[in-house]
Design a protein around this motif. Sequence first.
Motif, PDB file in Angstrom:
ATOM      1  N   ILE A  89       0.816  -1.214   0.000  1.00 15.97           N
ATOM      2  CA  ILE A  89       0.000   0.000   0.000  1.00 15.97           C
ATOM      3  C   ILE A  89       0.856   1.273   0.000  1.00 15.97           C
ATOM      4  N   ASP A  90       0.760   2.060  -1.053  1.00 21.36           N
ATOM      5  CA  ASP A  90       1.151   3.484  -1.067  1.00 21.36           C
ATOM      6  C   ASP A  90       2.583   3.772  -0.611  1.00 21.36           C
ATOM      7  N   MET A  91       3.539   2.915  -1.022  1.00 30.51           N
ATOM      8  CA  MET A  91       4.949   3.179  -0.663  1.00 30.51           C
ATOM      9  C   MET A  91       5.502   4.221  -1.650  1.00 30.51           C
TER      10      MET A  91
ATOM     11  N   ASP B  15       5.483  10.553  -2.006  1.00 31.72           N
ATOM     12  CA  ASP B  15       4.624  11.530  -1.329  1.00 31.72           C
ATOM     13  C   ASP B  15       4.452  11.244   0.160  1.00 31.72           C
ATOM     14  N   PHE B  16       4.633   9.986   0.567  1.00 34.79           N
ATOM     15  CA  PHE B  16       4.489   9.653   1.984  1.00 34.79           C
ATOM     16  C   PHE B  16       5.826   9.447   2.683  1.00 34.79           C
ATOM     17  N   LEU B  17       6.871   9.074   1.911  1.00 35.88           N
ATOM     18  CA  LEU B  17       8.137   8.651   2.547  1.00 35.88           C
ATOM     19  C   LEU B  17       9.291   9.614   2.355  1.00 35.88           C
TER      20      LEU B  17
ATOM     21  N   GLY C 129       6.725  15.979   0.112  1.00 35.89           N
ATOM     22  CA  GLY C 129       5.508  15.393  -0.437  1.00 35.89           C
ATOM     23  C   GLY C 129       4.290  15.655   0.442  1.00 35.89           C
ATOM     24  N   PHE C 130       3.268  14.811   0.233  1.00 33.49           N
ATOM     25  CA  PHE C 130       1.996  14.994   0.929  1.00 33.49           C
ATOM     26  C   PHE C 130       2.142  14.810   2.443  1.00 33.49           C
ATOM     27  N   GLY C 131       2.856  13.734   2.842  1.00 37.56           N
ATOM     28  CA  GLY C 131       3.016  13.460   4.282  1.00 37.56           C
ATOM     29  C   GLY C 131       3.708  14.602   4.989  1.00 37.56           C
TER      30      GLY C 131
ATOM     31  N   ALA D   7       3.790  17.723   3.880  1.00 38.95           N
ATOM     32  CA  ALA D   7       2.910  18.894   3.834  1.00 38.95           C
ATOM     33  C   ALA D   7       1.858  18.845   4.943  1.00 38.95           C
ATOM     34  N   LEU D   8       1.530  17.635   5.394  1.00 39.45           N
ATOM     35  CA  LEU D   8       0.563  17.496   6.492  1.00 39.45           C
ATOM     36  C   LEU D   8       1.206  17.744   7.852  1.00 39.45           C
ATOM     37  N   GLY D   9       2.532  17.969   7.858  1.00 42.82           N
ATOM     38  CA  GLY D   9       3.225  18.275   9.102  1.00 42.82           C
ATOM     39  C   GLY D   9       3.867  17.080   9.777  1.00 42.82           C
TER      40      GLY D   9
ATOM     41  N   ARG E 249      -1.201   3.064  -5.240  1.00 43.90           N
ATOM     42  CA  ARG E 249      -0.740   4.454  -5.095  1.00 43.90           C
ATOM     43  C   ARG E 249      -1.966   5.318  -4.830  1.00 43.90           C
ATOM     44  N   GLU E 250      -1.873   6.163  -3.813  1.00 42.26           N
ATOM     45  CA  GLU E 250      -2.941   7.138  -3.581  1.00 42.26           C
ATOM     46  C   GLU E 250      -2.644   8.378  -4.413  1.00 42.26           C
ATOM     47  N   GLY E 251      -3.650   8.847  -5.141  1.00 48.60           N
ATOM     48  CA  GLY E 251      -3.432  10.062  -5.918  1.00 48.60           C
ATOM     49  C   GLY E 251      -4.629  10.387  -6.784  1.00 48.60           C
TER      50      GLY E 251
ATOM     51  N   GLY F  23      -8.900   7.143  -2.967  1.00 43.92           N
ATOM     52  CA  GLY F  23      -9.273   7.168  -1.555  1.00 43.92           C
ATOM     53  C   GLY F  23      -8.210   6.539  -0.684  1.00 43.92           C
ATOM     54  N   LYS F  24      -8.554   6.321   0.551  1.00 44.33           N
ATOM     55  CA  LYS F  24      -7.631   5.672   1.487  1.00 44.33           C
ATOM     56  C   LYS F  24      -7.677   4.160   1.304  1.00 44.33           C
ATOM     57  N   GLY F  25      -8.850   3.595   1.083  1.00 44.92           N
ATOM     58  CA  GLY F  25      -8.960   2.156   0.847  1.00 44.92           C
ATOM     59  C   GLY F  25      -8.594   1.811  -0.588  1.00 44.92           C
TER      60      GLY F  25
ATOM     61  N   GLY G  42       2.699  -1.767   3.946  1.00 45.51           N
ATOM     62  CA  GLY G  42       2.724  -0.413   3.406  1.00 45.51           C
ATOM     63  C   GLY G  42       2.399   0.649   4.434  1.00 45.51           C
ATOM     64  N   VAL G  43       2.030   1.821   3.934  1.00 47.59           N
ATOM     65  CA  VAL G  43       1.799   2.968   4.819  1.00 47.59           C
ATOM     66  C   VAL G  43       0.487   3.668   4.463  1.00 47.59           C
ATOM     67  N   THR G  44      -0.078   4.332   5.477  1.00 45.81           N
ATOM     68  CA  THR G  44       0.256   4.260   6.884  1.00 45.81           C
ATOM     69  C   THR G  44      -0.673   3.249   7.569  1.00 45.81           C
ATOM     70  N   THR G  45      -0.185   2.695   8.674  1.00 42.04           N
ATOM     71  CA  THR G  45      -0.888   1.569   9.281  1.00 42.04           C
ATOM     72  C   THR G  45      -2.345   1.886   9.591  1.00 42.04           C
ATOM     73  N   GLU G  46      -2.569   3.060  10.219  1.00 43.80           N
ATOM     74  CA  GLU G  46      -3.932   3.322  10.698  1.00 43.80           C
ATOM     75  C   GLU G  46      -4.795   4.017   9.660  1.00 43.80           C
ATOM     76  N   VAL G  47      -4.196   4.405   8.532  1.00 46.63           N
ATOM     77  CA  VAL G  47      -4.995   5.106   7.518  1.00 46.63           C
ATOM     78  C   VAL G  47      -5.221   4.159   6.324  1.00 46.63           C
ATOM     79  N   CYS G  48      -4.330   4.154   5.339  1.00 42.29           N
ATOM     80  CA  CYS G  48      -4.629   3.388   4.121  1.00 42.29           C
ATOM     81  C   CYS G  48      -4.527   1.883   4.312  1.00 42.29           C
ATOM     82  N   VAL G  49      -3.627   1.414   5.177  1.00 45.86           N
ATOM     83  CA  VAL G  49      -3.546  -0.032   5.424  1.00 45.86           C
ATOM     84  C   VAL G  49      -4.815  -0.492   6.140  1.00 45.86           C
TER      85      VAL G  49
ATOM     86  N   SER H  25       3.678   4.109  10.566  1.00 47.68           N
ATOM     87  CA  SER H  25       2.834   5.282  10.788  1.00 47.68           C
ATOM     88  C   SER H  25       3.699   6.465  11.215  1.00 47.68           C
ATOM     89  N   TYR H  26       3.184   7.671  10.990  1.00 47.58           N
ATOM     90  CA  TYR H  26       3.827   8.869  11.532  1.00 47.58           C
ATOM     91  C   TYR H  26       3.634   8.942  13.050  1.00 47.58           C
ATOM     92  N   PHE H  27       2.740   8.096  13.565  1.00 55.73           N
ATOM     93  CA  PHE H  27       2.407   8.084  14.997  1.00 55.73           C
ATOM     94  C   PHE H  27       2.611   6.661  15.505  1.00 55.73           C
TER      95      PHE H  27
HETATM   96  N1  TIU Z   1      -1.591   6.079   2.293  1.00 57.89           N
HETATM   97  C1  TIU Z   1      -2.093   6.706   3.352  1.00 57.89           C
HETATM   98  O1  TIU Z   1      -2.092   6.176   4.456  1.00 57.89           O
HETATM   99  N2  TIU Z   1      -2.577   7.997   3.161  1.00 57.89           N
HETATM  100  C2  TIU Z   1      -2.560   8.970   4.144  1.00 57.89           C
HETATM  101  O2  TIU Z   1      -3.014  10.083   3.905  1.00 57.89           O
HETATM  102  N3  TIU Z   1      -1.986   8.640   5.342  1.00 57.89           N
HETATM  103  C3  TIU Z   1      -1.746   9.476   6.393  1.00 57.89           C
HETATM  104  O3  TIU Z   1      -1.362   8.972   7.457  1.00 57.89           O
HETATM  105  N4  TIU Z   1      -1.906  10.783   6.248  1.00 57.89           N
END
Ligand code: TIU
Length: 229
Positions: free
Chosen positions: A30-32, A35-37, A41-43, A45-47, A78-80, A138-140, A163-170, A193-195
């Motif tokens: 998932i989504d390696m 933008d996330f790693l 990128g997106f991750g 930009a989210l802080g 890939r999320e996008g 989407g996330k799924g 893949g990433v992130t555990t609690e969101v897209c995984v 996860s970032y957390f």
């Molecule tokens: N791929 C995925 O998990 N998308 C996210 O937006 N994850 C965040 O943790 N933000």
Amino acid sequence: MDQTRPSSGSVEAEPYPFPLAVAATALVVIDMQRDFLEPGGFGDALGNDVSLLRATIDPLAAVIAAARAAGMVVVHTREGHRADLSDLSPAKHRRGNFALKIGDSGPMGRILVRGEEGHDIIPELAPIAGEPVIDKPGKGAFYATDLEAILRSRGIARLVVCGVTTEVCVHTTVREANDRGFDCLVLSDCTGSYFPHFHEAALAMIKAQGGIFGWVASSSALLAALSGA
Ligand code: TIU
């Protein structure tokens, strides 16, 4: 069958061994993506501190190599979004503590937009010819994609999810897969996860209540099972 006891051809997992059926199992990565790693990128930009996800790369590279060697189906997501953002809901566009919003230009091109550098899978885990890459808005990984059709046409009933992130897209993907009748094994060291406390909680939720959403194991347990399979 006593589901609490290991059997040959199974992965040591919680809450009980995950029977290994290589021909009916797909590895879903998932989504390696950059933008996330990667920074910029997106991750980012989210802080978030994107370096927290990078510990997943080496174990996941080993799992992908072993899955390929065993002849398992390997699928990447890939999320996008489309360049015109026509598949981006206003709600998703608005949400977040954005330094840059989805579609804005950053150091790796437009954030979370297909075809941009940041949307690419990181080079360490690049797909090879013949491996489906699922672009998801989407996330799924099942929502608004052809993932289910691709899995069913290959006779897949069981998923190893990384893949990433555990609690969101995984997590979202595992929940979607579970409701569609797929058995899911999540690899603890190949998800991140970032957390860190969300990572631990997300894994605990999957395996609680007798495996309400699936199974959790380390990559070494899968590698051991594959080498004996
Ligand atoms: N791929 C995925 O998990 N998308 C996210 O937006 N994850 C965040 O943790 N933000």
